[in-house]
Scaffold this motif. Structure first.
Motif, mmCIF file in Angstrom:
data_model
loop_
_atom_site.group_PDB
_atom_site.id
_atom_site.type_symbol
_atom_site.label_atom_id
_atom_site.label_comp_id
_atom_site.label_asym_id
_atom_site.label_seq_id
_atom_site.Cartn_x
_atom_site.Cartn_y
_atom_site.Cartn_z
ATOM 1 N N VAL A 80 0.839 -1.195 0.000
ATOM 2 C CA VAL A 80 0.000 0.000 0.000
ATOM 3 C C VAL A 80 0.880 1.253 0.000
ATOM 4 O O VAL A 80 1.845 1.349 0.761
ATOM 5 C CB VAL A 80 -0.940 0.015 1.218
ATOM 6 C CG1 VAL A 80 -1.592 1.380 1.393
ATOM 7 C CG2 VAL A 80 -2.000 -1.066 1.084
ATOM 8 N N LEU A 81 0.520 2.197 -0.856
ATOM 9 C CA LEU A 81 1.165 3.514 -0.880
ATOM 10 C C LEU A 81 0.049 4.543 -0.898
ATOM 11 O O LEU A 81 -0.666 4.682 -1.896
ATOM 12 C CB LEU A 81 2.059 3.664 -2.116
ATOM 13 C CG LEU A 81 2.786 5.010 -2.240
ATOM 14 C CD1 LEU A 81 3.769 5.206 -1.088
ATOM 15 C CD2 LEU A 81 3.516 5.116 -3.570
ATOM 16 N N THR A 82 -0.128 5.252 0.208
ATOM 17 C CA THR A 82 -1.298 6.100 0.349
ATOM 18 C C THR A 82 -0.986 7.386 1.095
ATOM 19 O O THR A 82 0.035 7.495 1.774
ATOM 20 C CB THR A 82 -2.414 5.333 1.103
ATOM 21 O OG1 THR A 82 -3.570 6.159 1.251
ATOM 22 C CG2 THR A 82 -1.939 4.921 2.488
ATOM 23 N N THR A 83 -1.888 8.338 0.983
ATOM 24 C CA THR A 83 -1.802 9.575 1.750
ATOM 25 C C THR A 83 -2.386 9.389 3.137
ATOM 26 O O THR A 83 -2.064 10.132 4.066
ATOM 27 C CB THR A 83 -2.569 10.697 1.019
ATOM 28 O OG1 THR A 83 -2.067 10.819 -0.304
ATOM 29 C CG2 THR A 83 -2.428 12.030 1.739
ATOM 30 N N PHE A 84 -3.239 8.386 3.298
ATOM 31 C CA PHE A 84 -4.036 8.233 4.509
ATOM 32 C C PHE A 84 -3.460 7.133 5.404
ATOM 33 O O PHE A 84 -3.576 5.956 5.099
ATOM 34 C CB PHE A 84 -5.487 7.912 4.143
ATOM 35 C CG PHE A 84 -6.075 8.903 3.173
ATOM 36 C CD1 PHE A 84 -6.545 10.129 3.616
ATOM 37 C CD2 PHE A 84 -6.116 8.617 1.821
ATOM 38 C CE1 PHE A 84 -7.058 11.050 2.727
ATOM 39 C CE2 PHE A 84 -6.630 9.544 0.919
ATOM 40 C CZ PHE A 84 -7.101 10.754 1.378
ATOM 41 N N ALA A 93 -6.622 -2.494 5.308
ATOM 42 C CA ALA A 93 -5.662 -2.864 4.257
ATOM 43 C C ALA A 93 -4.862 -4.089 4.674
ATOM 44 O O ALA A 93 -4.645 -5.016 3.879
ATOM 45 C CB ALA A 93 -4.733 -1.688 3.958
ATOM 46 N N LEU A 94 -4.409 -4.112 5.932
ATOM 47 C CA LEU A 94 -3.656 -5.267 6.420
ATOM 48 C C LEU A 94 -4.547 -6.506 6.488
ATOM 49 O O LEU A 94 -4.104 -7.617 6.163
ATOM 50 C CB LEU A 94 -3.050 -4.965 7.787
ATOM 51 C CG LEU A 94 -2.007 -3.840 7.823
ATOM 52 C CD1 LEU A 94 -1.473 -3.666 9.246
ATOM 53 C CD2 LEU A 94 -0.868 -4.106 6.850
ATOM 54 N N ASN A 95 -5.791 -6.332 6.894
ATOM 55 C CA ASN A 95 -6.718 -7.458 6.937
ATOM 56 C C ASN A 95 -6.998 -8.007 5.541
ATOM 57 O O ASN A 95 -7.257 -9.204 5.372
ATOM 58 C CB ASN A 95 -8.035 -7.048 7.602
ATOM 59 C CG ASN A 95 -7.899 -6.848 9.102
ATOM 60 O OD1 ASN A 95 -7.002 -7.410 9.730
ATOM 61 N ND2 ASN A 95 -8.771 -6.050 9.687
ATOM 62 N N ALA A 96 -6.935 -7.132 4.541
ATOM 63 C CA ALA A 96 -7.153 -7.570 3.159
ATOM 64 C C ALA A 96 -5.947 -8.338 2.627
ATOM 65 O O ALA A 96 -6.048 -9.000 1.593
ATOM 66 C CB ALA A 96 -7.444 -6.366 2.268
ATOM 67 N N GLY A 97 -4.809 -8.222 3.320
ATOM 68 C CA GLY A 97 -3.637 -8.984 2.923
ATOM 69 C C GLY A 97 -2.440 -8.182 2.464
ATOM 70 O O GLY A 97 -1.450 -8.764 2.015
ATOM 71 N N ALA A 98 -2.510 -6.851 2.556
ATOM 72 C CA ALA A 98 -1.365 -6.034 2.152
ATOM 73 C C ALA A 98 -0.144 -6.418 2.976
ATOM 74 O O ALA A 98 -0.241 -6.649 4.180
ATOM 75 C CB ALA A 98 -1.676 -4.554 2.336
ATOM 76 N N CYS A 99 1.009 -6.480 2.316
ATOM 77 C CA CYS A 99 2.230 -6.910 3.009
ATOM 78 C C CYS A 99 2.983 -5.748 3.641
ATOM 79 O O CYS A 99 3.924 -5.958 4.403
ATOM 80 C CB CYS A 99 3.151 -7.649 2.043
ATOM 81 S SG CYS A 99 3.850 -6.623 0.725
ATOM 82 N N GLY A 100 2.583 -4.528 3.326
ATOM 83 C CA GLY A 100 3.251 -3.358 3.881
ATOM 84 C C GLY A 100 2.409 -2.121 3.662
ATOM 85 O O GLY A 100 1.418 -2.150 2.911
ATOM 86 N N PHE A 101 2.801 -1.028 4.312
ATOM 87 C CA PHE A 101 1.971 0.175 4.291
ATOM 88 C C PHE A 101 2.894 1.385 4.361
ATOM 89 O O PHE A 101 3.466 1.678 5.406
ATOM 90 C CB PHE A 101 1.025 0.150 5.498
ATOM 91 C CG PHE A 101 -0.140 1.075 5.415
ATOM 92 C CD1 PHE A 101 -1.403 0.620 5.067
ATOM 93 C CD2 PHE A 101 0.008 2.426 5.720
ATOM 94 C CE1 PHE A 101 -2.489 1.483 5.021
ATOM 95 C CE2 PHE A 101 -1.064 3.290 5.682
ATOM 96 C CZ PHE A 101 -2.329 2.817 5.321
ATOM 97 N N LEU A 102 3.059 2.072 3.227
ATOM 98 C CA LEU A 102 3.905 3.253 3.158
ATOM 99 C C LEU A 102 3.069 4.486 2.851
ATOM 100 O O LEU A 102 2.059 4.403 2.138
ATOM 101 C CB LEU A 102 4.971 3.091 2.070
ATOM 102 C CG LEU A 102 5.977 1.947 2.242
ATOM 103 C CD1 LEU A 102 6.964 1.950 1.086
ATOM 104 C CD2 LEU A 102 6.705 2.043 3.572
ATOM 105 N N LEU A 103 3.496 5.617 3.393
ATOM 106 C CA LEU A 103 2.818 6.879 3.124
ATOM 107 C C LEU A 103 3.506 7.604 1.976
ATOM 108 O O LEU A 103 4.709 7.453 1.747
ATOM 109 C CB LEU A 103 2.821 7.746 4.381
ATOM 110 C CG LEU A 103 2.122 7.138 5.599
ATOM 111 C CD1 LEU A 103 2.196 8.094 6.786
ATOM 112 C CD2 LEU A 103 0.676 6.785 5.281
#
Length: 208
Positions: A80-84, A93-103
């Motif tokens: 995930v690459l998001t503003t939020f 997003a993590l529950n959906a299976g995303a492996c990472g979360f960057l802003l």
């Protein structure tokens, strides 16, 4: 070569990401989508090594798209690459299976590092997001106490900064060592502590 699919409804963002990736010898952008529905279709057809996914898009949003991509290809990697960065976007997003979360305010260096780590099986998180995940996890009931392992002085330095939520580039700058050296220490720490990703490694550092 890491094959990347870019998903974002803003053309300018996608163009910038493509330029950033195309300038790297080990990254190849194999497709782009401006909505979740096309992202699911392209992910199925192109089978990229990594999908870089925005969350808020018209039609099918990034969270739903992530879930559908992983339902079709459980081994797929979605970063995930998001503003939020709030919990209302992070945990779904993590529950959906995303492996990472960057802003999206990540530096180009940290973004490229995150893409490579995500493709390699790691779970990259922006600093503030990682801190929040660690705080939430530390509030949960704990299981068996952690097993003490022998760490070098430099590994302890790196571990402390991972626990602060710093990325590899920031750790390297703080300790005046190269990013490649940081990666080597992080890999060694994960192996020694049996931590599958940076979140678990940070929890280990906090004694959870």
């Amino acid at each position: 070569m890491i094959r990347v699919l870019l998903v974002d409804d803003q053309h300018l963002i996608r163009a910038g990401l493509r330029m950033l990736c195309d300038a790297q010898p080990d990254l190849e952008v194999v497709g782009e989508a401006d909505n979740g529905r096309d992202a699911v279709s392209l992910a199925e057809r192109l089978a990229p090594d990594l999908t870089v996914m925005d969350l808020r898009m018209p039609g099918l949003d990034g969270i739903t798209a992530t879930g559908r991509i992983l339902a079709a290809r459980p081994a797929a990697r979605v970063l995930v690459l998001t503003t939020f960065g709030d919990d209302d976007h992070l945990y779904p997003a993590l529950n959906a299976g995303a492996c990472g979360f960057l802003l999206k305010d990540a530096s180009p260096e940290d973004l490229l590092d995150g893409i490579r780590r995500a493709a390699a099986g790691d779970s990259p998180f922006s600093q503030d997001v990682l801190r929040r995940l660690v705080r939430r996890a530390m509030q949960a009931p704990t299981g068996e106490p952690r097993t003490a392992v022998a760490l070098t002085a430099r590994e302890r330095d790196v571990l402390a900064l991972v626990a602060e939520g710093l990325g590899n580039t920031e750790i390297g700058e703080r300790l005046h060592i190269g990013v490649t050296t940081v990666k080597t220490h992080v890999t060694s720490l994960m192996t020694k502590t049996a931590s599958p990703n940076r979140v678990r490694l940070a929890l280990y550092a906090h004694g959870a």
